[in-house]
Design a protein around this motif. Structure first.
Motif, PDB file in Angstrom:
ATOM      1  N   SER A 104       0.816  -1.217   0.000  1.00 21.44           N
ATOM      2  CA  SER A 104       0.000   0.000   0.000  1.00 21.44           C
ATOM      3  C   SER A 104       0.850   1.267   0.000  1.00 21.44           C
ATOM      4  CB  SER A 104      -0.936   0.001   1.213  1.00 21.44           C
ATOM      5  OG  SER A 104      -0.196  -0.102   2.411  1.00 21.44           O
ATOM      6  N   ASP A 105       2.066   1.237   0.528  1.00 21.71           N
ATOM      7  CA  ASP A 105       2.936   2.417   0.562  1.00 21.71           C
ATOM      8  C   ASP A 105       3.762   2.573  -0.705  1.00 21.71           C
ATOM      9  OD1 ASP A 105       1.978   2.906   3.083  1.00 21.71           O
ATOM     10  OD2 ASP A 105       3.635   1.865   4.097  1.00 21.71           O
ATOM     11  N   LYS A 106       3.555   1.667  -1.689  1.00 20.62           N
ATOM     12  CA  LYS A 106       4.261   1.727  -2.978  1.00 20.62           C
ATOM     13  C   LYS A 106       5.778   1.729  -2.793  1.00 20.62           C
ATOM     14  CE  LYS A 106       0.489   4.056  -5.365  1.00 20.62           C
ATOM     15  NZ  LYS A 106       0.063   5.218  -6.191  1.00 20.62           N
ATOM     16  N   LEU A 107       6.239   0.784  -1.987  1.00 26.78           N
ATOM     17  CA  LEU A 107       7.679   0.610  -1.797  1.00 26.78           C
ATOM     18  C   LEU A 107       8.297  -0.030  -3.029  1.00 26.78           C
ATOM     19  CD1 LEU A 107       7.598  -0.820   1.846  1.00 26.78           C
ATOM     20  CD2 LEU A 107       8.056   1.554   1.186  1.00 26.78           C
ATOM     21  N   THR A 108       9.528   0.303  -3.290  1.00 27.72           N
ATOM     22  CA  THR A 108      10.248  -0.294  -4.419  1.00 27.72           C
ATOM     23  C   THR A 108      10.793  -1.644  -3.961  1.00 27.72           C
ATOM     24  OG1 THR A 108      10.858   1.905  -5.215  1.00 27.72           O
ATOM     25  CG2 THR A 108      12.089   0.029  -6.099  1.00 27.72           C
ATOM     26  N   LEU A 109      10.100  -2.710  -4.334  1.00 24.29           N
ATOM     27  CA  LEU A 109      10.452  -4.051  -3.879  1.00 24.29           C
ATOM     28  C   LEU A 109      10.878  -4.902  -5.063  1.00 24.29           C
ATOM     29  CD1 LEU A 109       7.510  -4.727  -1.376  1.00 24.29           C
ATOM     30  CD2 LEU A 109       9.819  -3.919  -0.848  1.00 24.29           C
ATOM     31  N   SER A 110      11.796  -5.776  -4.817  1.00 28.68           N
ATOM     32  CA  SER A 110      12.258  -6.731  -5.822  1.00 28.68           C
ATOM     33  C   SER A 110      12.433  -8.076  -5.149  1.00 28.68           C
ATOM     34  CB  SER A 110      13.568  -6.263  -6.449  1.00 28.68           C
ATOM     35  OG  SER A 110      14.571  -6.116  -5.454  1.00 28.68           O
ATOM     36  N   ILE A 111      12.624  -9.094  -5.950  1.00 27.58           N
ATOM     37  CA  ILE A 111      12.757 -10.452  -5.415  1.00 27.58           C
ATOM     38  C   ILE A 111      14.008 -10.549  -4.553  1.00 27.58           C
ATOM     39  CG2 ILE A 111      13.093 -12.871  -6.033  1.00 27.58           C
ATOM     40  CD1 ILE A 111      11.467 -12.369  -8.536  1.00 27.58           C
ATOM     41  N   GLY A 112      13.850 -11.052  -3.324  1.00 28.10           N
ATOM     42  CA  GLY A 112      14.962 -11.197  -2.399  1.00 28.10           C
ATOM     43  C   GLY A 112      14.981 -10.171  -1.293  1.00 28.10           C
ATOM     44  N   ASP A 113      14.121  -9.161  -1.367  1.00 36.48           N
ATOM     45  CA  ASP A 113      14.091  -8.149  -0.314  1.00 36.48           C
ATOM     46  C   ASP A 113      13.424  -8.718   0.936  1.00 36.48           C
ATOM     47  OD1 ASP A 113      15.299  -6.341  -1.960  1.00 36.48           O
ATOM     48  OD2 ASP A 113      13.432  -5.359  -2.588  1.00 36.48           O
ATOM     49  N   ILE A 114      13.953  -8.360   2.093  1.00 34.82           N
ATOM     50  CA  ILE A 114      13.401  -8.781   3.379  1.00 34.82           C
ATOM     51  C   ILE A 114      12.474  -7.682   3.871  1.00 34.82           C
ATOM     52  CG2 ILE A 114      13.935  -9.534   5.724  1.00 34.82           C
ATOM     53  CD1 ILE A 114      16.663 -10.398   4.741  1.00 34.82           C
ATOM     54  N   VAL A 115      11.243  -8.042   4.166  1.00 35.67           N
ATOM     55  CA  VAL A 115      10.231  -7.047   4.536  1.00 35.67           C
ATOM     56  C   VAL A 115       9.580  -7.451   5.842  1.00 35.67           C
ATOM     57  CG1 VAL A 115       9.759  -6.342   2.161  1.00 35.67           C
ATOM     58  CG2 VAL A 115       8.506  -8.277   3.152  1.00 35.67           C
ATOM     59  N   ALA A 116       8.998  -6.447   6.508  1.00 37.01           N
ATOM     60  CA  ALA A 116       8.215  -6.648   7.731  1.00 37.01           C
ATOM     61  C   ALA A 116       6.743  -6.572   7.357  1.00 37.01           C
ATOM     62  CB  ALA A 116       8.565  -5.594   8.769  1.00 37.01           C
ATOM     63  N   THR A 117       5.973  -7.594   7.720  1.00 37.40           N
ATOM     64  CA  THR A 117       4.574  -7.689   7.322  1.00 37.40           C
ATOM     65  C   THR A 117       3.678  -7.713   8.548  1.00 37.40           C
ATOM     66  OG1 THR A 117       4.635 -10.109   7.300  1.00 37.40           O
ATOM     67  CG2 THR A 117       5.229  -8.963   5.250  1.00 37.40           C
ATOM     68  N   VAL A 118       2.391  -7.594   8.277  1.00 34.29           N
ATOM     69  CA  VAL A 118       1.399  -7.620   9.350  1.00 34.29           C
ATOM     70  C   VAL A 118       1.306  -9.023   9.932  1.00 34.29           C
ATOM     71  CG1 VAL A 118      -1.044  -7.327   9.876  1.00 34.29           C
ATOM     72  CG2 VAL A 118       0.096  -5.715   8.373  1.00 34.29           C
ATOM     73  N   ALA A 119       1.222  -9.111  11.260  1.00 31.37           N
ATOM     74  CA  ALA A 119       1.022 -10.385  11.958  1.00 31.37           C
ATOM     75  C   ALA A 119       0.128 -10.125  13.160  1.00 31.37           C
ATOM     76  CB  ALA A 119       2.347 -11.003  12.382  1.00 31.37           C
ATOM     77  N   SER A 120      -0.322 -11.183  13.776  1.00 31.63           N
ATOM     78  CA  SER A 120      -1.203 -11.054  14.929  1.00 31.63           C
ATOM     79  C   SER A 120      -0.644 -11.889  16.083  1.00 31.63           C
ATOM     80  CB  SER A 120      -2.615 -11.537  14.576  1.00 31.63           C
ATOM     81  OG  SER A 120      -3.462 -11.457  15.705  1.00 31.63           O
ATOM     82  N   PRO A 121      -0.077 -11.276  17.123  1.00 25.50           N
ATOM     83  CA  PRO A 121       0.189  -9.838  17.249  1.00 25.50           C
ATOM     84  C   PRO A 121       1.574  -9.489  16.709  1.00 25.50           C
ATOM     85  CG  PRO A 121       0.675 -10.934  19.301  1.00 25.50           C
ATOM     86  CD  PRO A 121       0.235 -12.017  18.356  1.00 25.50           C
ATOM     87  N   GLY A 122       1.910  -8.209  16.651  1.00 22.94           N
ATOM     88  CA  GLY A 122       3.228  -7.778  16.232  1.00 22.94           C
ATOM     89  C   GLY A 122       3.396  -7.815  14.735  1.00 22.94           C
ATOM     90  N   HIS A 123       4.611  -8.115  14.304  1.00 20.83           N
ATOM     91  CA  HIS A 123       4.924  -8.172  12.874  1.00 20.83           C
ATOM     92  C   HIS A 123       5.761  -9.407  12.592  1.00 20.83           C
ATOM     93  CE1 HIS A 123       8.546  -6.239  14.569  1.00 20.83           C
ATOM     94  NE2 HIS A 123       9.190  -6.834  13.566  1.00 20.83           N
ATOM     95  N   ASP A 124       5.787  -9.784  11.353  1.00 23.09           N
ATOM     96  CA  ASP A 124       6.547 -10.961  10.918  1.00 23.09           C
ATOM     97  C   ASP A 124       7.550 -10.537   9.860  1.00 23.09           C
ATOM     98  OD1 ASP A 124       7.415 -13.522  10.752  1.00 23.09           O
ATOM     99  OD2 ASP A 124       5.512 -14.400  10.118  1.00 23.09           O
ATOM    100  N   ILE A 125       8.583 -11.352   9.672  1.00 23.47           N
ATOM    101  CA  ILE A 125       9.650 -11.071   8.720  1.00 23.47           C
ATOM    102  C   ILE A 125       9.638 -12.145   7.645  1.00 23.47           C
ATOM    103  CG2 ILE A 125      12.111 -10.702   8.389  1.00 23.47           C
ATOM    104  CD1 ILE A 125      10.817  -8.575  10.059  1.00 23.47           C
ATOM    105  N   GLY A 126       9.638 -11.718   6.379  1.00 20.65           N
ATOM    106  CA  GLY A 126       9.641 -12.655   5.264  1.00 20.65           C
ATOM    107  C   GLY A 126      10.472 -12.132   4.112  1.00 20.65           C
ATOM    108  N   ILE A 127      10.572 -12.947   3.077  1.00 20.77           N
ATOM    109  CA  ILE A 127      11.372 -12.623   1.897  1.00 20.77           C
ATOM    110  C   ILE A 127      10.447 -12.535   0.697  1.00 20.77           C
ATOM    111  CG2 ILE A 127      13.291 -13.363   0.428  1.00 20.77           C
ATOM    112  CD1 ILE A 127      14.365 -14.944   2.801  1.00 20.77           C
ATOM    113  N   VAL A 128      10.596 -11.491  -0.089  1.00 18.35           N
ATOM    114  CA  VAL A 128       9.781 -11.309  -1.286  1.00 18.35           C
ATOM    115  C   VAL A 128      10.220 -12.316  -2.344  1.00 18.35           C
ATOM    116  CG1 VAL A 128       9.107  -9.696  -3.098  1.00 18.35           C
ATOM    117  CG2 VAL A 128       9.451  -8.874  -0.764  1.00 18.35           C
ATOM    118  N   THR A 129       9.268 -13.074  -2.853  1.00 17.46           N
ATOM    119  CA  THR A 129       9.587 -14.102  -3.849  1.00 17.46           C
ATOM    120  C   THR A 129       9.023 -13.808  -5.225  1.00 17.46           C
ATOM    121  OG1 THR A 129       7.635 -15.362  -3.168  1.00 17.46           O
ATOM    122  CG2 THR A 129       9.735 -15.931  -2.128  1.00 17.46           C
ATOM    123  N   LEU A 130       8.037 -12.927  -5.328  1.00 18.76           N
ATOM    124  CA  LEU A 130       7.436 -12.658  -6.637  1.00 18.76           C
ATOM    125  C   LEU A 130       6.778 -11.288  -6.609  1.00 18.76           C
ATOM    126  CD1 LEU A 130       7.128 -14.180  -9.341  1.00 18.76           C
ATOM    127  CD2 LEU A 130       4.853 -14.866  -8.593  1.00 18.76           C
TER     128      LEU A 130
END
Length: 435
Positions: free
Chosen positions: A67-93
């Motif tokens: 939603s914030d229109k971040l410049t993302l590419s495959i392999g970037d590590i991002v913080a996502t919504v989780a319940s509770p807190g946030h989760d860490i994942g890797i962009v794959t597509l």
């Protein structure tokens, strides 16, 4: 199984990044989708698709909205919504292929229920995430001990920490329902974290662990298979496979998924065949089917009073006998319709690649030659001390006694208990008086 930033060890696991399939480039992970639209630019005025695919531990993938229109590419590590807190994942597509994947998984791309991405992960987020991942393996060992202590019929297969370390998900397998309310209290007291129990099937557990199948390749469920369809024993019956559970079951303990791969081909071929339970009525007795060959179009029948002798019939001949039986007519015997199958000659395989013969193990081993008789100590000493004497031209050939020499070799030296003393060399001189 490797990517551009890490090499592969002898066991097949990446050894450069030390993450065993979770490196930053995401090229060595299973079930990775190749983005073949990455090098293509969008038409003028078209905005890129605002959803991305993010992967977590063990190939678990979810879709998030950028939603914030971040410049993302495959392999970037991002913080996502989780319940509770946030989760860490890797962009794959990213891009338009995400829309196709969402439709495949049954996710509405325009829905407001799609979670969003907070930000790109900072170094602090990555450090907390890595520290939580390192605690998973010793926790799994301790969790299994606590489950065994309560005598619960379940198996803790894996543990996954949330990216911020605030929650741990325990994956388990069980045949029946398990009352693990007391176990959750023990986990929360032992590990001081929020606990979530999630039951997975035996197929999903095998997919998470991976392995090598009986075909010699990696398991389909851990490499490319994303959905698990039900497999019945009827699939083995249609393909005329022996109903042996040890051969038909995979590493998950269930029937192999590959039993469904060729089932449609067999079903299409069996449409032209008469029913397997068809009974042929003849004057010699009734005959039932024993075997089918869908490739050659043949059926094997045997009389009910003699199952030892099988008769081979073609499909057209079987249909002809069935038509006669429907008219309440009996044929004389199956021998009038049976055909003889000639055994095909064995194919000769050409050794085009310079390999060894395929039948090298069928040849009998050659017998070893008997060992030569060893010489005694006396003969060895005599042979070692006797010099190489050249026979003169006028001397008689070997074996004849030289003239004027009365010295005889000691033939009893080999029979003595003590080794014979070395003899002095015999020197033969020419007789000057002899012309």
């Amino acid at each position: 199984m490797a990517c551009t930033s890490c090499s592969t060890s002898d066991g097949g696991a990446p050894k450069g990044c030390k993450n065993n399939g979770t490196c930053g480039t995401d090229s060595c992970n299973k079930l990775t989708v190749f983005d073949w639209l990455s090098n293509m630019s969008l038409p003028n005025g078209e905005a890129p698709f605002d959803c991305v695919e993010v992967r977590f531990k063990n190939g678990r993938k979810e879709f998030f909205r950028n939603s914030d229109k971040l410049t993302l590419s495959i392999g970037d590590i991002v913080a996502t919504v989780a319940s509770p807190g946030h989760d860490i994942g890797i962009v794959t597509l990213t891009g338009e292929l995400v829309k196709i994947q969402m439709k495949k998984k049954g996710v509405n791309p325009t829905s407001n229920e799609v979670p969003k991405i907070y930000r790109k992960a900072s170094q602090k987020d990555i450090d907390i995430w890595s520290a939580a991942r390192e605690k998973e393996e010793p926790m799994k060992v301790r969790a299994r001990e606590l489950a065994i202590a309560q005598k619960l019929e379940m198996k803790i297969s894996d543990i996954e920490f949330q990216g911020d370390g605030s929650k741990a998900t325990f994956y388990y397998t069980a045949n029946d329902r398990v009352d693990f309310r007391l176990l959750i209290k023990d986990f929360a007291k032992e590990f001081s974290t929020r606990v979530e129990m999630k039951q997975v099937g035996f197929r999903q557990e095998a997919a998470r662990l991976g392995g090598i199948g009986s075909c010699g390749r990696e398991l389909c469920c851990s490499t490319w298979l994303t959905d698990f369809r039900s497999v019945n024993t009827s699939a083995a019956r249609y393909q005329q496979l022996s109903l042996n559970p040890q051969k038909l079951a995979g590493q998950c303990g269930k029937l192999k998924c590959c039993l469904n791969y060729e089932l449609d081909t067999y079903m299409d071929a069996l449409k032209d065949f008469p029913d397997y339970d068809t009974k042929l009525v003849t004057e010699k007795g009734d005959a039932i089917c024993q075997k089918q060959d869908i490739f050659k179009g043949l059926m094997w029948f045997a009389y009910t009073n003699n199952f030892a002798n099988w008769h081979v019939l073609k499909i057209d001949q079987v249909k002809e006998i069935i038509a006669e039986n429907k008219l309440k007519n009996r044929v004389s015997s199956l021998e009038d319709f049976a055909i003889e199958i000639t055994q095909e000659p064995e194919k000769d395989f050409n050794n085009a690649m310079g390999q060894e013969s395929l039948t090298r193990f069928d040849q009998p081993k050659r017998k070893k030659k008997p060992a030569k008789k060893r010489k005694t100590v006396g003969e060895n000493v005599a042979a070692a001390t006797t010099p190489n004497i050249q026979t003169p031209k006028n001397q008689a050939p070997k074996g004849n006694k030289p003239s004027g020499n009365n010295n005889k070799p000691n033939n009893n030296a080999a029979n003595d208990k003590k080794p014979a003393e070395p003899r002095k060399p015999i020197i033969i001189t020419k007789n000057e008086n002899k012309k």
